[in-house]
Enzyme design. Structure first.
Site, PDB file in Angstrom:
ATOM      1  N   ARG A  95      -5.938   4.751   2.890  1.00  0.00           N
ATOM      2  CA  ARG A  95      -6.250   5.855   1.971  1.00  0.00           C
ATOM      3  C   ARG A  95      -5.161   5.963   0.920  1.00  0.00           C
ATOM      4  O   ARG A  95      -4.018   5.561   1.142  1.00  0.00           O
ATOM      5  CB  ARG A  95      -6.479   7.165   2.705  1.00  0.00           C
ATOM      6  CG  ARG A  95      -5.329   7.696   3.479  1.00  0.00           C
ATOM      7  CD  ARG A  95      -5.675   9.016   4.133  1.00  0.00           C
ATOM      8  NE  ARG A  95      -4.563   9.406   4.980  1.00  0.00           N
ATOM      9  CZ  ARG A  95      -4.166  10.649   5.185  1.00  0.00           C
ATOM     10  NH1 ARG A  95      -4.818  11.652   4.623  1.00  0.00           N
ATOM     11  NH2 ARG A  95      -3.151  10.909   5.963  1.00  0.00           N
ATOM     12  N   GLN A 115     -16.841  -7.119  13.290  1.00  0.00           N
ATOM     13  CA  GLN A 115     -15.727  -7.686  14.061  1.00  0.00           C
ATOM     14  C   GLN A 115     -15.933  -7.490  15.560  1.00  0.00           C
ATOM     15  O   GLN A 115     -15.566  -8.351  16.362  1.00  0.00           O
ATOM     16  CB  GLN A 115     -14.398  -7.105  13.565  1.00  0.00           C
ATOM     17  CG  GLN A 115     -14.148  -7.567  12.119  1.00  0.00           C
ATOM     18  CD  GLN A 115     -12.778  -7.256  11.575  1.00  0.00           C
ATOM     19  OE1 GLN A 115     -11.976  -6.588  12.230  1.00  0.00           O
ATOM     20  NE2 GLN A 115     -12.491  -7.728  10.384  1.00  0.00           N
ATOM     21  N   GLY A 133      -6.697  -0.141  11.713  1.00  0.00           N
ATOM     22  CA  GLY A 133      -7.394   0.276  10.476  1.00  0.00           C
ATOM     23  C   GLY A 133      -8.045   1.646  10.646  1.00  0.00           C
ATOM     24  O   GLY A 133      -8.670   1.917  11.673  1.00  0.00           O
ATOM     25  N   ASP A 162       1.841   8.242  15.993  1.00  0.00           N
ATOM     26  CA  ASP A 162       1.971   9.689  16.177  1.00  0.00           C
ATOM     27  C   ASP A 162       2.971   9.976  17.303  1.00  0.00           C
ATOM     28  O   ASP A 162       3.799  10.890  17.213  1.00  0.00           O
ATOM     29  CB  ASP A 162       0.611  10.294  16.534  1.00  0.00           C
ATOM     30  CG  ASP A 162      -0.476   9.826  15.587  1.00  0.00           C
ATOM     31  OD1 ASP A 162      -0.748  10.505  14.601  1.00  0.00           O
ATOM     32  OD2 ASP A 162      -1.031   8.730  15.826  1.00  0.00           O
ATOM     33  N   HIS A 190      -6.208  10.045  15.859  1.00  0.00           N
ATOM     34  CA  HIS A 190      -5.112   9.726  14.933  1.00  0.00           C
ATOM     35  C   HIS A 190      -5.447  10.377  13.589  1.00  0.00           C
ATOM     36  O   HIS A 190      -6.026   9.756  12.691  1.00  0.00           O
ATOM     37  CB  HIS A 190      -4.960   8.206  14.781  1.00  0.00           C
ATOM     38  CG  HIS A 190      -4.000   7.845  13.677  1.00  0.00           C
ATOM     39  ND1 HIS A 190      -2.672   8.185  13.704  1.00  0.00           N
ATOM     40  CD2 HIS A 190      -4.185   7.208  12.490  1.00  0.00           C
ATOM     41  CE1 HIS A 190      -2.082   7.769  12.597  1.00  0.00           C
ATOM     42  NE2 HIS A 190      -2.990   7.181  11.845  1.00  0.00           N
TER      43      HIS A 190
HETATM   44  N1  LIG Z   1      -3.515   3.820  13.015  1.00  0.00           N
HETATM   45  C1  LIG Z   1      -2.405   4.013  12.313  1.00  0.00           C
HETATM   46  O1  LIG Z   1      -1.463   4.645  12.809  1.00  0.00           O
HETATM   47  C2  LIG Z   1      -2.273   3.474  10.908  1.00  0.00           C
HETATM   48  C3  LIG Z   1      -1.049   3.569  10.249  1.00  0.00           C
HETATM   49  C4  LIG Z   1      -0.941   3.069   8.949  1.00  0.00           C
HETATM   50  C5  LIG Z   1      -2.029   2.485   8.329  1.00  0.00           C
HETATM   51  N2  LIG Z   1      -3.207   2.408   9.008  1.00  0.00           N
HETATM   52  C6  LIG Z   1      -4.378   1.769   8.399  1.00  0.00           C
HETATM   53  O2  LIG Z   1      -4.254   0.357   8.460  1.00  0.00           O
HETATM   54  C7  LIG Z   1      -5.099  -0.234   7.481  1.00  0.00           C
HETATM   55  C8  LIG Z   1      -4.360  -1.321   6.702  1.00  0.00           C
HETATM   56  O3  LIG Z   1      -3.308  -0.750   5.965  1.00  0.00           O
HETATM   57  P1  LIG Z   1      -2.417  -1.650   4.970  1.00  0.00           P
HETATM   58  O4  LIG Z   1      -1.410  -0.722   4.410  1.00  0.00           O
HETATM   59  O5  LIG Z   1      -1.990  -2.907   5.615  1.00  0.00           O
HETATM   60  O6  LIG Z   1      -3.497  -1.956   3.840  1.00  0.00           O
HETATM   61  P2  LIG Z   1      -3.473  -3.120   2.735  1.00  0.00           P
HETATM   62  O7  LIG Z   1      -4.506  -2.760   1.718  1.00  0.00           O
HETATM   63  O8  LIG Z   1      -2.094  -3.435   2.299  1.00  0.00           O
HETATM   64  O9  LIG Z   1      -3.980  -4.370   3.582  1.00  0.00           O
HETATM   65  C9  LIG Z   1      -5.241  -4.426   4.133  1.00  0.00           C
HETATM   66  C10 LIG Z   1      -5.664  -5.872   4.126  1.00  0.00           C
HETATM   67  O10 LIG Z   1      -6.889  -5.958   4.845  1.00  0.00           O
HETATM   68  C11 LIG Z   1      -7.689  -6.897   4.207  1.00  0.00           C
HETATM   69  N3  LIG Z   1      -9.074  -6.667   4.612  1.00  0.00           N
HETATM   70  C12 LIG Z   1      -9.947  -5.742   4.156  1.00  0.00           C
HETATM   71  N4  LIG Z   1     -11.134  -5.872   4.780  1.00  0.00           N
HETATM   72  C13 LIG Z   1     -10.997  -6.887   5.650  1.00  0.00           C
HETATM   73  C14 LIG Z   1     -11.863  -7.511   6.568  1.00  0.00           C
HETATM   74  N5  LIG Z   1     -13.136  -7.120   6.696  1.00  0.00           N
HETATM   75  N6  LIG Z   1     -11.404  -8.530   7.312  1.00  0.00           N
HETATM   76  C15 LIG Z   1     -10.129  -8.956   7.170  1.00  0.00           C
HETATM   77  N7  LIG Z   1      -9.254  -8.420   6.302  1.00  0.00           N
HETATM   78  C16 LIG Z   1      -9.684  -7.394   5.566  1.00  0.00           C
HETATM   79  C17 LIG Z   1      -7.431  -6.685   2.710  1.00  0.00           C
HETATM   80  O11 LIG Z   1      -7.786  -7.824   1.943  1.00  0.00           O
HETATM   81  C18 LIG Z   1      -5.932  -6.429   2.724  1.00  0.00           C
HETATM   82  O12 LIG Z   1      -5.184  -7.609   2.543  1.00  0.00           O
HETATM   83  C19 LIG Z   1      -5.590   0.940   6.608  1.00  0.00           C
HETATM   84  O13 LIG Z   1      -6.892   1.308   7.050  1.00  0.00           O
HETATM   85  C20 LIG Z   1      -4.600   2.042   6.932  1.00  0.00           C
HETATM   86  O14 LIG Z   1      -5.129   3.322   6.704  1.00  0.00           O
HETATM   87  C21 LIG Z   1      -3.335   2.875  10.271  1.00  0.00           C
HETATM   88  O1  LIG Z   2      -2.206   8.525   7.054  1.00  0.00           O
HETATM   89  C1  LIG Z   2      -2.669   7.441   6.687  1.00  0.00           C
HETATM   90  O2  LIG Z   2      -3.679   7.325   5.998  1.00  0.00           O
HETATM   91  C2  LIG Z   2      -1.948   6.195   7.118  1.00  0.00           C
HETATM   92  C3  LIG Z   2      -1.646   6.201   8.556  1.00  0.00           C
HETATM   93  O3  LIG Z   2      -2.748   6.519   9.344  1.00  0.00           O
HETATM   94  C4  LIG Z   2      -0.478   7.074   8.909  1.00  0.00           C
HETATM   95  O4  LIG Z   2      -0.612   7.932   9.778  1.00  0.00           O
HETATM   96  O5  LIG Z   2       0.595   6.853   8.325  1.00  0.00           O
END
Ligand SMILES: NC(=O)c1ccc[n+]([C@@H]2O[C@H](COP(=O)([O-])OP(=O)(O)OC[C@H]3O[C@@H](n4cnc5c(N)ncnc54)[C@H](O)[C@@H]3O)[C@@H](O)[C@H]2O)c1
Ligand SMILES: O=C(O)C[C@H](O)C(=O)O
Length: 328
Positions: A95, A115, A133, A162, A190
């Site tokens: 986001r 997936q 993700g 968290d 989350h």
């Molecule tokens: N659960 C958590 O605690 C947490 C924490 C931080 C970020 N996130 C989430 O993790 C995800 C990735 O974050 P980021 O900062 O690395 O983003 P980013 O945009 O830097 O990287 C995401 C990558 O995923 C690739 N991608 C998109 N769709 C895809 C698919 N179908 N198959 C394979 N690759 C694909 C994109 O090309 C990109 O390179 C986001 O959804 C973010 O919100 C979760």
């Molecule tokens: O908050 C977000 O969108 C990214 C991630 O889930 C976080 O908690 O840092």
């Protein structure tokens, strides 16, 4: 005798979390300094991300990690997940400033159907899956439902960031070391509704709740700080958390694979009815891990304040689940 290599899939491998994650997996921080790994990396089948992935792989090569015994780039989950023992599903849109995580469902949900199906078809039957993700819990739920031939319990969502955020806030409040905090947990989604619960936590045997003794701080400072930390980082960095997210993913998988020695950690797992959470809801619970299995810490007393918090985060999750019924 050296161990047989294990296959680790990482999706979104050219993204910012991927960049903070892959080098640590390859150096043995996730599965142990004696465990060789083969990385099976997935990116969207588009020139830009595939080219960036090649660059990351060149850097991995240049590290000459002794434990990295193989590495592949993929654009299709059906080949990327072939025989994998571990799958870290990171790839999806993060986001931006001002967005809520739930807004990502419409964009990211479909990725996890495809997936989940691919994991169902080609992964090891014991594959351990971590969904990073966002929205992580519901994406993990979607993937689990798309994989009916795999054990539902092998699909997990990341609540560890968290958990780690809560540990740091408590260490700062009490002036004690993170390493000494035991029995903390985070319930639920989350998202800002998560409930970080320090009622059972101890530091060198002393109750953290008694040490802090400030319910106003708990409700109005601690919980909002942990719950909105992701947004605060996006606001400050202009990008969502990456190194701390990768670190939490390493912690989650390491503990699941190698055990926690009795220590509580938080994992998002499909409920089997624990604490009144309906079956299959992908919910953060306190767990301990041993021999590659997690076990929920059962029998904890849930007081009225905690029940209110748990009900709120559960409602958000069941609403999210209802919103993706068309993908199940
Ligand atoms: N659960 C958590 O605690 C947490 C924490 C931080 C970020 N996130 C989430 O993790 C995800 C990735 O974050 P980021 O900062 O690395 O983003 P980013 O945009 O830097 O990287 C995401 C990558 O995923 C690739 N991608 C998109 N769709 C895809 C698919 N179908 N198959 C394979 N690759 C694909 C994109 O090309 C990109 O390179 C986001 O959804 C973010 O919100 C979760
Ligand atoms: O908050 C977000 O969108 C990214 C991630 O889930 C976080 O908690 O840092």
């Amino acid at each position: 005798m050296s161990k047989k290599p294990v296959r680790v899939a990482v999706t979104g491998a050219a993204g910012q979390i991927g960049y903070a994650l892959l080098f640590r997996i390859a150096s043995g921080e996730m599965l142990g300094k004696d465990q060789p790994v083969i990385l099976q990396l997935l990116e969207v089948p588009v020139e830009g991300p595939q080219k960036a992935l090649k660059g990351v792989m060149m850097e991995l090569e240049d590290c000459a990690f002794p434990l990295l015994v193989g590495m592949e780039a993929h654009g299709d989950p059906m080949t990327a997940f072939k025989d994998v023992d571990y799958a870290l599903l990171v790839g999806s849109r993060p986001r931006g400033p001002g967005m809520e995580r739930a807004e990502l469902l419409a964009i990211n949900g479909a990725i996890f159907t495809a997936q989940g199906k691919a994991l169902n078809a080609v992964a090891s039957r014991n594959v351990k899956v971590l969904v990073v993700g966002n929205p992580a819990n519901t994406n993990a739920f979607i993937a689990m439902k798309a994989a009916p031939d795999l054990k539902p319990g092998n699909f997990t969502a990341m609540l560890r960031l968290d958990h780690n955020r809560a540990l740091s806030q408590i260490a700062a409040k009490t002036g004690k070391a993170v390493a000494d905090i035991e029995n903390l947990c985070v319930w639920g989604n989350h998202s800002p509704t998560m409930y970080a619960d320090y009622r059972f936590a101890t530091i060198k045997g002393e109750s953290v709740k008694a040490m802090i003794n400030d319910q106003e701080w708990n409700a109005n400072v601690f919980l909002p700080t942990v719950g909105k930390r992701g947004a605060a980082i996006i606001e400050a960095r202009g990008l969502s958390s990456a190194a701390s997210a990768a670190n939490a993913a390493i912690d989650h998988m390491r503990d699941w694979a190698l055990g926690t020695n009795g220590k509580w950690v938080t994992m998002g797992i499909p409920s089997q009815g624990w604490y009144g959470i309906p079956k299959d809801v992908m919910f953060g619970f306190p767990v301990t891990c041993e021999n590659g299995e997690y076990k929920v810490v059962e029998g904890l007393e849930i007081d009225a304040f905690s029940q209110g918090c748990i009900d709120k985060t559960l409602k958000e999750l069941t609403d999210e689940q209802a919103g993706v019924a068309h993908l199940i």
